[in-house]
Structures are given as structure tokens and as C-alpha cells.
Motif scaffolding. Structure first.
Motif, PDB file in Angstrom:
ATOM      1  N   TYR A 179       0.703  -1.324  -0.125  1.00 32.16           N
ATOM      2  CA  TYR A 179      -0.002   0.030  -0.021  1.00 32.16           C
ATOM      3  C   TYR A 179       0.776   1.269  -0.036  1.00 32.16           C
ATOM      4  N   GLY A 180       0.878   1.956  -0.887  1.00 28.94           N
ATOM      5  CA  GLY A 180       1.587   3.317  -1.280  1.00 28.94           C
ATOM      6  C   GLY A 180       2.867   3.280  -1.431  1.00 28.94           C
ATOM      7  N   ILE A 181       3.426   1.880  -2.208  1.00 30.34           N
ATOM      8  CA  ILE A 181       4.685   1.884  -2.815  1.00 30.34           C
ATOM      9  C   ILE A 181       4.801   2.611  -4.056  1.00 30.34           C
ATOM     10  N   SER A 182       3.813   2.643  -4.707  1.00 31.33           N
ATOM     11  CA  SER A 182       3.973   3.586  -6.115  1.00 31.33           C
ATOM     12  C   SER A 182       3.646   5.049  -5.841  1.00 31.33           C
ATOM     13  N   LYS A 183       2.441   5.146  -5.211  1.00 30.08           N
ATOM     14  CA  LYS A 183       2.083   6.644  -4.819  1.00 30.08           C
ATOM     15  C   LYS A 183       0.969   6.610  -3.777  1.00 30.08           C
ATOM     16  N   PRO A 184       0.746   7.508  -2.819  1.00 24.46           N
ATOM     17  CA  PRO A 184      -0.012   7.377  -1.646  1.00 24.46           C
ATOM     18  C   PRO A 184      -1.240   7.122  -2.210  1.00 24.46           C
ATOM     19  N   GLY A 185      -1.985   6.090  -1.189  1.00 23.88           N
ATOM     20  CA  GLY A 185      -3.296   5.708  -1.292  1.00 23.88           C
ATOM     21  C   GLY A 185      -3.336   4.570  -2.552  1.00 23.88           C
ATOM     22  N   VAL A 186      -2.477   4.051  -3.001  1.00 27.90           N
ATOM     23  CA  VAL A 186      -2.841   3.083  -4.103  1.00 27.90           C
ATOM     24  C   VAL A 186      -2.019   1.833  -3.982  1.00 27.90           C
ATOM     25  N   SER A 187      -2.800   0.772  -3.900  1.00 24.86           N
ATOM     26  CA  SER A 187      -2.008  -0.508  -3.743  1.00 24.86           C
ATOM     27  C   SER A 187      -1.573  -1.088  -4.931  1.00 24.86           C
ATOM     28  N   MET A 188      -0.669  -1.890  -4.721  1.00 17.36           N
ATOM     29  CA  MET A 188       0.159  -2.809  -5.893  1.00 17.36           C
ATOM     30  C   MET A 188       0.404  -4.035  -5.527  1.00 17.36           C
ATOM     31  N   GLN A 189       0.194  -5.095  -6.507  1.00 15.91           N
ATOM     32  CA  GLN A 189       0.673  -6.245  -6.130  1.00 15.91           C
ATOM     33  C   GLN A 189       2.224  -6.610  -6.561  1.00 15.91           C
ATOM     34  N   VAL A 190       3.032  -6.987  -5.359  1.00 16.64           N
ATOM     35  CA  VAL A 190       4.356  -7.142  -5.469  1.00 16.64           C
ATOM     36  C   VAL A 190       4.733  -8.703  -5.174  1.00 16.64           C
ATOM     37  N   ALA A 191       6.118  -9.067  -5.376  1.00 17.40           N
ATOM     38  CA  ALA A 191       6.561 -10.284  -4.671  1.00 17.40           C
ATOM     39  C   ALA A 191       7.617  -9.947  -3.805  1.00 17.40           C
ATOM     40  N   VAL A 192       7.555 -10.806  -2.625  1.00 19.85           N
ATOM     41  CA  VAL A 192       8.428 -10.512  -1.393  1.00 19.85           C
ATOM     42  C   VAL A 192       9.444 -11.710  -1.384  1.00 19.85           C
ATOM     43  N   LYS A 193      10.825 -11.523  -1.044  1.00 22.30           N
ATOM     44  CA  LYS A 193      11.797 -12.531  -0.881  1.00 22.30           C
ATOM     45  C   LYS A 193      12.184 -12.368   0.360  1.00 22.30           C
ATOM     46  N   MET A 194      12.133 -13.493   1.050  1.00 24.16           N
ATOM     47  CA  MET A 194      12.548 -13.636   2.413  1.00 24.16           C
ATOM     48  C   MET A 194      13.207 -14.892   2.731  1.00 24.16           C
ATOM     49  N   LEU A 195      13.799 -14.899   4.141  1.00 26.64           N
ATOM     50  CA  LEU A 195      14.496 -16.257   4.559  1.00 26.64           C
ATOM     51  C   LEU A 195      13.568 -16.934   5.189  1.00 26.64           C
ATOM     52  N   LYS A 196      13.731 -18.259   5.365  1.00 29.70           N
ATOM     53  CA  LYS A 196      13.108 -19.053   6.185  1.00 29.70           C
ATOM     54  C   LYS A 196      13.098 -18.684   7.666  1.00 29.70           C
ATOM     55  N   GLU A 197      12.277 -19.044   8.511  1.00 29.77           N
ATOM     56  CA  GLU A 197      12.353 -18.717   9.993  1.00 29.77           C
ATOM     57  C   GLU A 197      13.698 -19.255  10.446  1.00 29.77           C
ATOM     58  N   LYS A 198      13.957 -20.437  10.373  1.00 26.67           N
ATOM     59  CA  LYS A 198      15.087 -20.994  11.010  1.00 26.67           C
ATOM     60  C   LYS A 198      16.442 -20.694  10.043  1.00 26.67           C
ATOM     61  N   HIS A 199      16.963 -19.497  10.167  1.00 27.97           N
ATOM     62  CA  HIS A 199      18.067 -19.226   9.174  1.00 27.97           C
ATOM     63  C   HIS A 199      19.325 -18.975  10.050  1.00 27.97           C
ATOM     64  N   GLN A 200      20.370 -18.983   9.432  1.00 29.06           N
ATOM     65  CA  GLN A 200      21.742 -18.583   9.934  1.00 29.06           C
ATOM     66  C   GLN A 200      22.350 -17.125   9.664  1.00 29.06           C
TER      67      GLN A 200
END
Length: 975
Positions: A594-615
Motif C-alpha cells: 500500500y503506497g509503494i508507487s504513490k500514496p493511497g494506491v495498492s500494488m501487487q508485489v513479490a516479496v523475497k525472504m529467508l525461512k524462519e530458521k536461518h543462519q
């Protein structure tokens, strides 16, 4: 060359009117032979054997099979690399079992699944002919002959084409003798034969045409002998078939045939010299004819047969040996055996312990009873699958092989242990002998303890591992051995005798063992500390040259680079959604920002993250990747970084979301929408979609050639958005957020466009001294408007279960996409990415086929790569595009083109395509041939031949080239 808007509209209207005016011609082209592939088949006995190639399985064409009612069908797969073939299987819809054959009758027109090797499947459309038929089961009876003539065997069968009749005696073909053919009706064959021609054994009459063969029997019984092997004790018939029996006696009058001991049957008697013959026939049996039939002589000889009449096809299991245990010495020559009465004749296959399926070996077929055997099987669980017509049954069997037990006696500081294997409930008894006695004296041994253990799985079928222990104090200062005894009172003792354990050296052993344990622990801890655990690292790496040679480089470590806080995005404005991919180190999920492109506008994105148990090192590697991507910057054909969450909580890297997923699956899923002919696409109600596609591509390619942003919106972009996303990506998102239809028409131009866009993205990365190391269609994403973007999904890819990644050394690598220097020397450069780009081109122009199809990655594969082996041209590629692939696969890295040249080449191919399209449409008249969607490039403008290629690369290094449209022709010659 640039198209004006009015010219494009004129082209579109011209194609529409041409398709309307020439509708008859276009209709004929619509039903080309290439749209349907028919399986070639050969009739062998009563089975239709059909063959398909590996290309049939991978083709998008429909596969069709035409059969007649009552047909049994097998399918075999021919290998591209050899003349060998393998058996395919028909999948049973209700049970998901696999069968070597399929039986078809009227009304079974449908689409069926055939599975060939490694679960490769193809759908086969089966059509049942209504005009042609297999021969009917012959009606075989005995009728009186003319005056002073012997009786006649009469055989009648109907089929289309008309069957031919053949006679056999005891399964051996006989000459036709005085055969009479008296029936001339269409499709009906009738033959009569003198009974004197066949007077000693069973008679068989077979009717055969081009669709199969059916047979009937006259069953023979000789009262002068005991029961012969050829004399059927039971007969199985289907309602409507014929029954014919014959009884023979020498020199004594024969009695008529009797039914169920009391009913005298009216048959036909015949005398030939000293032989007396009694015949009994029923032209069409019913279930009332089931029972026992026998004939007698006046002197008490008797022969009997049981007749079973069934309403439909039948199938039974008789004498099925189920669970068998044999000694190892009896294993050689052992066979499973199954006797199966059936009508139609049973078909059989074995399911082996490892899950493979093999056809049964039929050793005998008599009176509708088939005997199947499986010899020299390994120990394990087996299943037999039986089918007769539409009837189906299964049976389970097992083989357990036993041997005399083998013992192992061990001891530690506290216990003495006896281990052995057994398949039966057993008792283990301990035998001891005092240390001061003679252990060779059997009277000195005494049974001291008895155990009845349950045992655990040994990994060998039906064998359990038996382990029993006793405290060492119970047997101290004694010789020890253990004995085995089962419930059948069989017994056996170990030959191994444990040497006595003396209390004198007990404490010495304890101290030695403790010391050994301490030393072992220290060694293991040392090795654990030294062993470097493989961690996560991004596939895309930035390199820095450190020497005069091209292979002297290091990877730049971004660990100490400063993170730009302008990329930080509020974590609370990110709503995580479904998982898109998961691997050993992390995952990628779909999210709403929400608001990553401009205020008040939502946008579909892809989020890259580590797993919970990580080094901690993996978290550090992800932060380094974030800094590297920030340093590289944005590009239209790269999956761009939009923001990140690095504060309290897990690290999130936020990327553009690509609507259609990876390019590999996009090509596979849209194979059926690929049109070789542009007119063909127009003729399939795709006027508006194709026009929109073409207009959009044309406009974008015009702008690309002019050096402008292809998706420039008509509204201003504020500086805050530019700092976060970069102007290119904001424009791109603006374009994708429009009300655009999902046009699925796929043409040759789309393949060129994908190739061009990937080359542009790689040109951008190589200009930044970045190497990808895993460039493949699975790592290219497709978003709306057919825009493709290069990504890096190493964190979220399960390479342990991905067949594209092969173990090489101590790592899993995408070997089929790797250059020789990467495979054999571990060296990655921009030129090794060029090799992978050539493989990617092969994927694109084969519409998603796995590279090197049918070739296993082994030592032979590596030797082929070292020798310079190149794949053949993919089906949808032009000669000029294929030549570019071959240049990308040059063994020497310096002989491969660089990405700027590849961009120029693909750009030129696109412009040539559009020019050819305009030429064909403008010049097309009614009756002209339809334009084929493969670009025709003048010979003078193609890539130069191999001998010219070497010098061009040497004379024109990649660093001196440009991709300006006005220099296209000069750039092409560099390749």
C-alpha cells in the motif's frame, strides 16, 4: 523501418477482407494433415500394435487411433536415439492402474491416456469404426454328410472384410484337403471339412481378416486311453457360442453323449473301419447348457467334461500360489504359476517389487485356460494383473527365501549381544561353558537363558533382524555362543564362540573405551568446526577484473556497502499473501504493498525472504544482495527491486510481481495458441486480439528503435516515485495497471520479442560487470503486455528435487545450461552467460522443450560437450536464429558474440519480420498462398558462415560495438 498508423490499419483491413473473400480456400488450410497425427499400427495375431515416437508425446498435435469393435491394442514408444522401443501403458481411469493393453468395443469412442516411460503421458482420441468388424467367433458344428459320405465339420464366421477360414489339428495347421466353401453372402465365410480328415485329436477352426482372428474347437475324447493332456476337463463358453464334442472308441460300440448323468443326448454316430465316433453339437449355447457331459462305451470306459456357459466375458483365478517360502538352495528354477480360465483369452502382466510392470509369459493355453509363469523372481511382494475383455482382476503373491541363520556375537563394557536374521518367530537361547572346561566337549555346554524377541525390519524382504542382549556379568569367565530355534523345533547354533571375559582386564577395558570415546569426540568436533556449511548466495554476481586475463576476476563483496534508507518501506503497509516458491534457504510470496508507487494506491508485489530458521551468514548474504541490486539499478527487462524492510523483524526484499509466472511454463501452456500462419490466426476469430497484440508490439518496437521509453505514460511522475522505483518501472506499472485484455495469441514475432528482451536485460547486466550464472527460461518472468524480465530465484528454488540441477562435485548445478569452462573449470564470465543465452533461445524456439532431449547427464554427456556437440535446430526457429545459437555455443569463450551484438541481431530480425509481413499483406491477392510466419531473410543479409565468423570476432571485439539501428547490417556481419 517504421510503420505509420494508417499503414497498419490498412494492413489489418486488407487481411480481414481477404479472409472473407477466400473463406473456402482458408477452410481447406484449416484442416491440414499436421493438425492430427494418426498412430501407425500393425496387426499381430489378435492384437493391434501401435508405435509412437518421442516427438509425438511432446507435440501439441492431437493423436488419433482408429480401431474396430473387439480390438485389443498395445502401444510402443520408439526411441529417437536407437531402434529400440519400450512398452507403453493404458491408464485405467477408476483405479489409476497401468495396463499393457486396451480392449475396445462399440460405444467406447473417447479420449484415453497412454503413459510411456518416466510417466510421460499423451492423450489418444480413439474412434471405433462402425462399418468394419473383426471376425465373429466361428460357429463350429458337426452335420451329416451326403449319402455314403462321412460327417462334415461346418465352420461359419462373419466379418468385414470377409474372413478366411483355416483348419488346425492339435494346434498344428493342416492342409485344407477336401474343403467345401458353400456360403457366398457378403461378409459371411463358411467352410466344411470331412471328419475323416481329422479323426485323432482336437479340431480348431479359425476365422481371420485384417482386424483379427477368432477360433472355435471340436473337443476330442478317446475312450481307448487314459486321460490325455490334450483332453479338456473343463470348457468355458460365452452365451451364443457353439459347443462340439466327439467321443471315439476302437472295435466297441460307443454310447451316446449324456448330460448331467441322466439325460441322453441326440447326436450323430459314425463308423469308420474299426473306429466308432459319437458327435454332439450345439450351435448356440445358453446358460441352461452348463453342466457335465460324458460318453461311455459298452465295456465301461468313460470320459467326462464340465461345460460352463457365462452371460458375458468371464475371468477367474485358479491355483494361484500366494505366499511362498522356500530354502535358498531351492531358489534356482522356482516359478510363480497362475492358471486362469477366461473368455476372451486372458492378458496378463506382473507388478514387480520395485513397481515396474512386465508382461507375463504364457506357457500353455488349453480349453480357455491360460497358464502364466514368472521364473527366478527376487524375494518380495508381487501382483498379477489379469484382463479379459472388460473383466479385470488382480492377485497378490510373495516370495520369501530363507537360509540357515548366521550369527554375530559382540560385547561391550556392559552387555554381550547376539544378532541374526529370521523370517519366523524364533527363540534365542544362550549356551555357556566354564572357562576352565574344554569347549569342544558338547557335554560341557549348558543352556542358561532363553529369549523370544520380536525383531525389527532388516531391509531384506520377510527377514527380521533379531537382537538379544544379556548383562556381561551373567556370562563373565565363560565361553558363550547363541542358538536359534523356531516353532517347528528346528534349531541351529552359532559357530562363533565368544572368548571369555575375565574380571582381571575388565577395568583396563573400561578405561581404554572411555579414552577412545574422548578422542573420537574431539576428532568429530574438530571436523565439524572445519567443515564449511554451504550457505545462501545470490546467482547474480558482480565481478571485478584483477589481472590481464579474462578469467582473472573476483566477486565483489557488498557486505560493507552502505544501505540506502530511501528504499526502506513501512512493514505495516505490506500484506503478505500466497507462497510463489520455496527452497532450502527461503521463499517468495505474493503480497499487496500500500503506497509503494504513490500514496493511497495498492500494488501487487513479490516479496523475497529467508525461512524462519536461518543462519546469521544467510541474513548477511541477503543484505549483500539488497545492496548489490541497489547498486546495479533498474531496467525494463530485469525483475526490479521496489523496496525493502530491514528494520525490526525479518528482512523483506520487495520486487515487481509478474502476472504470468516463468517463461518456461508460459511457453508450454500456450503451445496450442501458437500460429505458424498469420492468416490462420485471423481465421480463428482472433481479429481483435491479434490486431491489438500487433499494434501494441509495433508501437513498442518503434519506440525502442528510436531510443525512447516504450511504455511512457501520458501523466507526469513525481520525484519521490522516481527515487523509489526509477522512471522506467513506474511507467511500466502504469501500463500494466490499465484495462488490458489477456491476449493469448502466440506468434513467431513473440518468440523474437522474448529473445530480444532477454538480450537487452543481459546487455544491461553485462555493462554493469554482472554475471547471472543460471540464465534459463525458468528464471525469466512474463508480465502483462508480453514483457519479460530476468530474475534470480536461487533462494526460492527447491534444487534438491528439480531434475534440471544435477550433482556435480559437492553441488547441484544446471549442467545443461552451463558453458564448458563453467562445467569443467568452475569459471563464470559474461561469455558463459552467452552460452546459456543460446540454450535459452533453443528453449524459446522449441516452445519449452527441455534442452538435449532424451540425453542423460552422465560421462557420455560431458564428453559430447567437450567435443563440441550442438543440438539440432528447434522446430520453430529459422536458419538465421539457429546460426546465432551455434555461435553462442562456440567452445572458446572469445569466439562467442557479446550481448550488444545479440541485441542488434534480434532487433534486426524483428524489423525484417515486420517488413516481410507488410510485403506479404500488401501483395496478397485472392488465391495467393497463405503467408507463413517464418521470416525470410535475404541470403546476403544472413549471419556469415563459420569461416567468416572467426575473423569477424577477432577483428571486432564486443566492446567496440553499438546497437544503433542505422548500423544493424554492419553489426550482423560481426556474428
Amino acid at each position: 523501418m517504421q510503420f505509420r498508423q494508417d499503414t497498419l490499419l490498412r494492413v489489418f483491413l486488407l487481411l480481414v477482407f481477404s479472409s472473407l473473400a477466400c473463406s473456402d480456400t482458408l477452410h481447406q488450410i484449416d484442416v491440414r494433415d499436421g493438425d492430427v497425427q494418426r498412430l501407425p499400427c500393425v496387426l499381430e495375431k489378435s492384437t493391434l500394435k501401435c508405435h509412437m515416437s518421442e516427438a509425438n508425446i511432446e507435440s501439441s498435435q492431437k493423436t488419433q487411433l482408429e480401431v474396430v469393435p473387439g480390438q485389443m491394442v498395445e502401444v510402443h514408444l520408439r526411441s529417437n536415439s536407437s531402434k529400440d522401443s519400450m512398452q507403453c501403458f493404458w491408464e485405467h481411469r477408476e483405479t489409476s492402474n497401468l495396463f499393457l493393453f486396451k480392449f475396445f468395443e462399440k460405444g467406447m469412442d473417447d479420449i484415453y491416456t497412454v503413459v510411456c516411460g518416466n510417466r510421460k503421458s499423451v492423450n489418444v482420441s480413439v474412434h471405433i469404426h462402425s462399418t468394419e468388424t473383426r471376425p465373429s467367433v466361428p460357429e463350429l458344428t458337426t452335420v451329416r454328410g451326403k449319402k455314403y459320405e462321412s460327417a462334415r465339420f461346418r465352420c461359419v464366421s462373419e466379418g468385414n472384410p470377409k474372413p478366411t477360414i483355416t483348419w488346425y489339428e492339435n494346434e498344428k495347421h493342416r492342409s485344407q484337403g477336401r474343403m467345401e466353401i458353400s456360403r457366398t453372402e457378403k461378409g459371411v465365410a463358411e467352410s466344411k471339412m470331412s471328419s475323416l480328415e481329422y479323426s485323432r485329436s482336437n479340431i480348431k477352426c479359425c476365422a481371420k481378416n485384417s482386424h483379427g482372428e477368432e477360433c472355435s474347437y471340436i473337443y476330442h475324447y478317446d475312450l481307448d486311453t487314459g486321460r490325455e493332456e490334450s483332453e479338456a476337463s473343463e470348457i468355458w463358453l460365452r452365451r451364443g457360442q457353439s459347443l462340439s464334442l466327439r467321443c471315439k472308441v476302437t472295435g466297441k460300440p460307443a454310447m451316446p453323449w449324456y448330460f448331467n448323468n441322466d439325460t441322453k443326448l441326440t447326436g450323430l454316430s459314425e463308423q469308420s473301419y474299426e473306429k466308432q465316433l459319437e458327435y454332439y453339437s450345439i450351435a448356440s449355447v445358453s446358460q441352461n447348457n452348463s453342466g457335465e457331459y460324458h460318453c461311455n462305451s459298452s465295456h465301461g470306459q468313460r470320459k467326462a467334461v464340465k461345460v460352463h456357459v457365462f452371460e458375458n466375458d468371464f475371468l477367474k483365478k485358479l491355483n494361484l500360489s500366494k505366499h511362498i517360502t522356500i530354502q535358498n538352495k531351492d531358489r534356482k528354477g522356482f516359478c510363480f504359476r497362475a492358471e486362469v480360465p477366461s473368455h476372451l483369452k486372458a492378458k496378463c502382466q506382473w507388478v514387480m517389487p520395485n513397481g515396474s510392470i512386465v508382461p507375463c509369459e504364457e506357457t500353455q493355453h488349453l480349453s480357455a485356460v491360460s497358464t502364466f509363469t514368472l521364473c527366478d523372481p527376487e524375494p518380495g511382494q508381487y501382483q498379477i494383473l489379469l484382463r479379459s475383455g472388460r473383466e479385470f482382476t488382480t492377485g497378490n503373491m510373495s516370495l520369501c527365501v530363507t537360509d540357515l541363520p548366521k550369527f554375530q556375537i559382540l560385547h561391550d563394557l556392559t552387555h554381550v549381544t547376539c544378532m541374526t536374521k529370521s523370517n519366523l518367530p524364533v527363540h534365542i537361547s544362550w549356551m555357556t561353558c566354564p572357562s576352565n572346561a574344554n569347549y569342544n566337549d558338547t557335554s560341557a555346554w549348558k543352556e542358561t537363558y532363553t529369549d523370544s524377541p520380536k525383531g525389527t525390519d532388516s531391509g531384506q524382504f520377510c527377514q527380521k533382524t533379531i537382537v538379544v542382549s544379556r548383562p556381561l556379568s551373567d556370562v563373565n569367565d565363560h565361553f558363550v555362543k547363541c542358538c536359534w530355534r523356531n516353532n517347528n523345533t528346528d534349531s541351529h547354533c552359532s559357530e562363533q564362540i565368544l572368548v571369555k571375559i575375565s574380571s582381571v582386564n575388565y577395568f583396563f577395558l573400561v578405561g581404554a573405551c572411555i579414552l577412545a570415546w574422548i578422542l573420537t569426540s574431539v576428532l568429530v568436533l574438530f571436523l565439524f568446526i572445519r567443515k564449511k556449511k554451504p550457505g545462501y548466495e545470490t546467482q547474480i554476481q558482480m565481478i571485478q577484473m584483477v589481472g590481464p586475463l579474462d578469467n582473472d576476476y573476483i566477486y565483489i563483496d557488498f557486505k560493507d556497502f552502505k544501505y540506502n534508507q530511501k528504499l526502506e518501506f513501512p512493514r505495516e503497509n505490506l500484506e503478505l499473501g500466497k507462497e510463489l516458491g520455496s527452497g532450502a534457504f527461503g521463499m517468495v510470496v505474493q503480497a499487496t504493498a500500500y503506497g509503494i508507487s504513490k500514496p493511497g494506491v495498492s500494488m501487487q508485489v513479490a516479496v523475497k525472504m529467508l525461512k524462519e530458521k536461518h543462519q546469521a551468514v544467510e541474513k548477511e548474504a541477503l543484505m549483500s544482495e539488497l545492496k548489490m541490486l541497489m547498486y546495479i539499478g533498474n531496467h525494463t527487462n530485469i525483475v526490479n527491486l521496489l523496496g525493502a524492510c530491514t528494520g525490526t523483524g525479518p528482512i523483506y526484499l520487495i520486487f515487481q510481481y509478474c502476472h504470468y509466472g516463468d517463461l518456461l511454463n508460459y511457453l508450454k501452456n500456450n503451445r496450442e495458441h501458437f500460429y505458424k500462419s498469420l492468416t490462420d490466426a485471423f481465421n480463428k476469430d482472433r481479429f481483435r486480439s491479434l490486431y491489438n497484440n500487433y499494434q501494441r508490439k509495433r508501437n513498442s518496437s518503434d519506440v525502442v528503435q528510436s531510443g525512447e521509453n516504450p511504455y511512457m505514460p501520458m501523466s507526469p511522475v513525481n520525484k519521490e516515485q522516481e527515487s523509489l522505483l526509477g522512471s522506467t518501472d513506474v511507467n511500466e506499472d502504469f501500463f500494466e495497471s490499465g484495462d488490458e485484455e489477456d491476449h493469448q495469441t502466440l506468434t513467431y514475432e513473440d518468440l523474437l520479442s522474448f529473445s530480444y528482451q532477454v538480450a537487452k536485460g543481459m546487455e544491461f547486466l553485462s555493462a554493469k560487470n554482472c554475471i547471472h550464472r543460471d540464465l534459463a527460461a525458468r528464471n525469466i518472468l512474463v508480465t502483462r503486455s508480453r514483457l519479460v524480465k530476468i530474475g534470480d530465484f536461487g533462494l526460492a528454488r527447491d534444487i534438491e528435487n528439480d531434475s534440471n540441477y544435477v550433482v556435480r562435485g559437492n553441488a547441484r548445478l544446471p549442467v545443461k545450461w552451463m558453458a564448458p569452462e563453467s562445467i569443467f573449470k568452475g569459471m563464470y564470465t559474461m561469455q558463459s552467460d552467452v552460452w546459456a543465452y543460446g540454450i535459452l533461445l533453443w528453449e524459446i524456439f522449441s516452445l519449452g522443450v527441455t534442452p538435449y532431449p532424451g540425453i542423460k547427464v552422465d560421462n557420455t554427456f560431458y564428453a559430447m560437450i567437450e567435443r563440441g556437440f550442438k543440438m539440432e535446430r528447434p522446430y520453430y526457429a529459422s536458419e538465421s536464429v539457429y546460426k546465432v545459437m551455434c555461435h553462442c555455443w562456440a567452445l572458446e569463450p572469445q569466439n562467442r558474440p557479446c550481448f550488444s551484438k545479440l541485441v542488434a541481431f534480434m532487433e534486426y530480425q524483428l524489423s525484417e519480420f515486420e517488413e516481410q509481413l507488410y510485403y506479404n499483406v500488401e501483395g496478397q491477392k485472392k488465391g495467393d498462398s497463405v503467408y507463413q510466419n517464418t521470416p525470410v531473410i535475404p541470403e546476403s543479409q544472413e549471419i556469415v558462415k563459420e569461416d567468416e565468423h572467426q575473423s569477424s570476432v577477432t577483428d571486432s571485439p564486443c566492446g567496440t560495438e553499438t546497437a544503433d539501428s542505422e548500423n544493424n547490417m554492419e553489426t550482423i556481419t560481426y556474428l
